[in-house]
Design a protein around this motif. Sequence first.
Motif, PDB file in Angstrom:
ATOM      1  N   PRO A 114       0.823  -1.213   0.000  1.00 11.20           N
ATOM      2  CA  PRO A 114       0.000   0.000   0.000  1.00 11.20           C
ATOM      3  C   PRO A 114       0.857   1.264   0.000  1.00 11.20           C
ATOM      4  O   PRO A 114       1.861   1.349   0.698  1.00 11.20           O
ATOM      5  CB  PRO A 114      -0.796  -0.110   1.308  1.00 11.20           C
ATOM      6  N   SER A 115       0.469   2.222  -0.821  1.00  8.31           N
ATOM      7  CA  SER A 115       1.098   3.545  -0.818  1.00  8.31           C
ATOM      8  C   SER A 115       0.042   4.541  -0.355  1.00  8.31           C
ATOM      9  O   SER A 115      -1.127   4.174  -0.160  1.00  8.31           O
ATOM     10  CB  SER A 115       1.584   3.904  -2.222  1.00  8.31           C
ATOM     11  N   VAL A 116       0.421   5.791  -0.208  1.00  9.42           N
ATOM     12  CA  VAL A 116      -0.543   6.785   0.271  1.00  9.42           C
ATOM     13  C   VAL A 116      -1.712   6.969  -0.693  1.00  9.42           C
ATOM     14  O   VAL A 116      -2.732   7.555  -0.328  1.00  9.42           O
ATOM     15  CB  VAL A 116       0.119   8.153   0.576  1.00  9.42           C
ATOM     16  N   ASP A 117      -1.609   6.450  -1.897  1.00  8.17           N
ATOM     17  CA  ASP A 117      -2.724   6.523  -2.842  1.00  8.17           C
ATOM     18  C   ASP A 117      -3.960   5.788  -2.342  1.00  8.17           C
ATOM     19  O   ASP A 117      -5.076   6.073  -2.788  1.00  8.17           O
ATOM     20  CB  ASP A 117      -2.308   5.954  -4.209  1.00  8.17           C
ATOM     21  N   ILE A 118      -3.789   4.847  -1.420  1.00 10.94           N
ATOM     22  CA  ILE A 118      -4.954   4.105  -0.922  1.00 10.94           C
ATOM     23  C   ILE A 118      -5.889   4.994  -0.110  1.00 10.94           C
ATOM     24  O   ILE A 118      -7.045   4.630   0.110  1.00 10.94           O
ATOM     25  CB  ILE A 118      -4.558   2.864  -0.077  1.00 10.94           C
ATOM     26  N   VAL A 119      -5.415   6.158   0.314  1.00  8.98           N
ATOM     27  CA  VAL A 119      -6.238   7.056   1.144  1.00  8.98           C
ATOM     28  C   VAL A 119      -7.550   7.386   0.446  1.00  8.98           C
ATOM     29  O   VAL A 119      -8.594   7.482   1.082  1.00  8.98           O
ATOM     30  CB  VAL A 119      -5.448   8.339   1.498  1.00  8.98           C
ATOM     31  N   SER A 120      -7.516   7.551  -0.880  1.00 11.73           N
ATOM     32  CA  SER A 120      -8.719   7.949  -1.610  1.00 11.73           C
ATOM     33  C   SER A 120      -9.549   6.760  -2.101  1.00 11.73           C
ATOM     34  O   SER A 120     -10.580   6.947  -2.752  1.00 11.73           O
ATOM     35  CB  SER A 120      -8.340   8.832  -2.800  1.00 11.73           C
ATOM     36  N   MET A 121      -9.127   5.547  -1.794  1.00 12.27           N
ATOM     37  CA  MET A 121      -9.860   4.359  -2.265  1.00 12.27           C
ATOM     38  C   MET A 121     -10.968   3.967  -1.288  1.00 12.27           C
ATOM     39  O   MET A 121     -10.832   4.137  -0.085  1.00 12.27           O
ATOM     40  CB  MET A 121      -8.882   3.188  -2.466  1.00 12.27           C
ATOM     41  N   GLY A 122     -12.053   3.414  -1.840  1.00  8.92           N
ATOM     42  CA  GLY A 122     -13.237   3.125  -1.030  1.00  8.92           C
ATOM     43  C   GLY A 122     -13.345   1.713  -0.486  1.00  8.92           C
ATOM     44  O   GLY A 122     -14.440   1.169  -0.400  1.00  8.92           O
ATOM     45  N   PHE A 123     -12.228   1.105  -0.096  1.00  9.47           N
ATOM     46  CA  PHE A 123     -12.296  -0.245   0.476  1.00  9.47           C
ATOM     47  C   PHE A 123     -12.495  -0.180   1.988  1.00  9.47           C
ATOM     48  O   PHE A 123     -12.356   0.867   2.616  1.00  9.47           O
ATOM     49  CB  PHE A 123     -11.034  -1.060   0.137  1.00  9.47           C
ATOM     50  N   ASP A 124     -12.807  -1.343   2.577  1.00  7.87           N
ATOM     51  CA  ASP A 124     -13.029  -1.434   4.020  1.00  7.87           C
ATOM     52  C   ASP A 124     -11.838  -2.024   4.767  1.00  7.87           C
ATOM     53  O   ASP A 124     -11.679  -1.782   5.963  1.00  7.87           O
ATOM     54  CB  ASP A 124     -14.265  -2.305   4.299  1.00  7.87           C
ATOM     55  N   GLU A 125     -11.035  -2.818   4.079  1.00  5.11           N
ATOM     56  CA  GLU A 125      -9.901  -3.503   4.718  1.00  5.11           C
ATOM     57  C   GLU A 125      -8.852  -3.765   3.647  1.00  5.11           C
ATOM     58  O   GLU A 125      -9.184  -3.962   2.474  1.00  5.11           O
ATOM     59  CB  GLU A 125     -10.380  -4.824   5.315  1.00  5.11           C
ATOM     60  N   TYR A 126      -7.572  -3.793   4.067  1.00  6.03           N
ATOM     61  CA  TYR A 126      -6.472  -4.034   3.128  1.00  6.03           C
ATOM     62  C   TYR A 126      -5.615  -5.158   3.689  1.00  6.03           C
ATOM     63  O   TYR A 126      -4.996  -5.004   4.738  1.00  6.03           O
ATOM     64  CB  TYR A 126      -5.631  -2.765   2.966  1.00  6.03           C
ATOM     65  N   LEU A 127      -5.582  -6.294   2.988  1.00 10.22           N
ATOM     66  CA  LEU A 127      -4.772  -7.438   3.414  1.00 10.22           C
ATOM     67  C   LEU A 127      -3.728  -7.741   2.348  1.00 10.22           C
ATOM     68  O   LEU A 127      -4.037  -7.758   1.156  1.00 10.22           O
ATOM     69  CB  LEU A 127      -5.638  -8.681   3.619  1.00 10.22           C
ATOM     70  N   ARG A 128      -2.516  -8.022   2.803  1.00 10.00           N
ATOM     71  CA  ARG A 128      -1.454  -8.443   1.890  1.00 10.00           C
ATOM     72  C   ARG A 128      -1.456  -9.963   1.783  1.00 10.00           C
ATOM     73  O   ARG A 128      -1.567 -10.672   2.767  1.00 10.00           O
ATOM     74  CB  ARG A 128      -0.089  -7.978   2.412  1.00 10.00           C
ATOM     75  N   LYS A 129      -1.310 -10.468   0.551  1.00 13.09           N
ATOM     76  CA  LYS A 129      -1.172 -11.910   0.359  1.00 13.09           C
ATOM     77  C   LYS A 129       0.164 -12.342   0.962  1.00 13.09           C
ATOM     78  O   LYS A 129       1.126 -11.587   0.943  1.00 13.09           O
ATOM     79  CB  LYS A 129      -1.169 -12.247  -1.133  1.00 13.09           C
ATOM     80  N   GLU A 178       3.589  -0.988   6.665  1.00  9.91           N
ATOM     81  CA  GLU A 178       4.510  -1.129   5.532  1.00  9.91           C
ATOM     82  C   GLU A 178       5.553  -0.026   5.416  1.00  9.91           C
ATOM     83  O   GLU A 178       6.545  -0.186   4.709  1.00  9.91           O
ATOM     84  CB  GLU A 178       3.706  -1.183   4.224  1.00  9.91           C
ATOM     85  N   HIS A 179       5.324   1.118   6.077  1.00  6.47           N
ATOM     86  CA  HIS A 179       6.212   2.263   5.882  1.00  6.47           C
ATOM     87  C   HIS A 179       6.633   2.861   7.220  1.00  6.47           C
ATOM     88  O   HIS A 179       5.834   2.914   8.151  1.00  6.47           O
ATOM     89  CB  HIS A 179       5.510   3.349   5.052  1.00  6.47           C
ATOM     90  N   PRO A 180       7.875   3.368   7.312  1.00  8.40           N
ATOM     91  CA  PRO A 180       8.297   4.037   8.546  1.00  8.40           C
ATOM     92  C   PRO A 180       7.505   5.327   8.766  1.00  8.40           C
ATOM     93  O   PRO A 180       7.122   6.006   7.821  1.00  8.40           O
ATOM     94  CB  PRO A 180       9.781   4.334   8.321  1.00  8.40           C
ATOM     95  N   GLN A 181       7.286   5.635  10.036  1.00 13.94           N
ATOM     96  CA  GLN A 181       6.515   6.815  10.401  1.00 13.94           C
ATOM     97  C   GLN A 181       7.119   8.089   9.799  1.00 13.94           C
ATOM     98  O   GLN A 181       6.392   8.968   9.326  1.00 13.94           O
ATOM     99  CB  GLN A 181       6.445   6.926  11.933  1.00 13.94           C
ATOM    100  N   SER A 182       8.437   8.186   9.803  1.00 16.13           N
ATOM    101  CA  SER A 182       9.103   9.394   9.280  1.00 16.13           C
ATOM    102  C   SER A 182       8.780   9.604   7.803  1.00 16.13           C
ATOM    103  O   SER A 182       8.606  10.736   7.341  1.00 16.13           O
ATOM    104  CB  SER A 182      10.613   9.292   9.473  1.00 16.13           C
ATOM    105  N   GLU A 183       8.661   8.507   7.049  1.00 13.62           N
ATOM    106  CA  GLU A 183       8.325   8.608   5.624  1.00 13.62           C
ATOM    107  C   GLU A 183       6.878   9.052   5.449  1.00 13.62           C
ATOM    108  O   GLU A 183       6.561   9.904   4.616  1.00 13.62           O
ATOM    109  CB  GLU A 183       8.549   7.242   4.961  1.00 13.62           C
ATOM    110  N   LEU A 184       5.992   8.479   6.259  1.00 13.40           N
ATOM    111  CA  LEU A 184       4.565   8.804   6.145  1.00 13.40           C
ATOM    112  C   LEU A 184       4.277  10.251   6.522  1.00 13.40           C
ATOM    113  O   LEU A 184       3.447  10.913   5.889  1.00 13.40           O
ATOM    114  CB  LEU A 184       3.736   7.865   7.028  1.00 13.40           C
ATOM    115  N   GLU A 185       4.950  10.728   7.548  1.00 13.22           N
ATOM    116  CA  GLU A 185       4.671  12.083   8.032  1.00 13.22           C
ATOM    117  C   GLU A 185       5.025  13.154   7.001  1.00 13.22           C
ATOM    118  O   GLU A 185       4.551  14.283   7.095  1.00 13.22           O
ATOM    119  CB  GLU A 185       5.402  12.329   9.354  1.00 13.22           C
ATOM    120  N   ALA A 186       5.827  12.789   6.023  1.00 10.54           N
ATOM    121  CA  ALA A 186       6.180  13.733   4.962  1.00 10.54           C
ATOM    122  C   ALA A 186       5.133  13.769   3.849  1.00 10.54           C
ATOM    123  O   ALA A 186       5.253  14.552   2.901  1.00 10.54           O
ATOM    124  CB  ALA A 186       7.541  13.365   4.379  1.00 10.54           C
TER     125      ALA A 186
END
Length: 195
Positions: A84-99, A139-147
Amino acid sequence: MRNDPTILIADDEPALADGHAAQLEAYDVRTAYDGAGALEALDADVDVVLLDRRMPGLSGDEVLERIRQRDIDCRVVMLTGVEPSVDIVSMGFDEYLRKTVSKRELEATIERMCDRSTYDAKLQEYFALASKRAALETEHPQSELEAKPKYEHLCERLEAVEQTLDTVLTDLPEEDGYLVATDDPASTQSDRSVN
């Protein structure tokens, strides 16, 4: 929610889709091996969709968009190998699971989705937002997300929804996994209510 939920599994790997279907034999399961097939198999009887993001023709992202445009009242779980990347923010799903996921995790997720179908729209939004935040933070470090402005917007929206829900969250079943996702990890169980 009916006693016999209908699950739609959409994945372009037939062996994987059929394997999940076999694991979920306790449910009424439909399978589709591409996006067009998923939309053909989708109707008002479907309660939960397990949707792969990478499919030929119509991608899972496009299928998700069309599901929401049809205004079908079902929960959608992205079940995918895509990080998952920050692009998922605008997607209309209810849950995100990785295979890949275990039978136990699949069943628990479906039960959670069925429970959430009984919640009002605001609670459903809360859990969808919390799921996105949890997927990103896993999936991502907090420092990366906060940017990332999209992540910041997600957190702000989640906080705003939390405030409107107030004490409703404290009455939810513990199994509904995201009460903790928005709290400080150091908080105690008794602190996990929304003030």
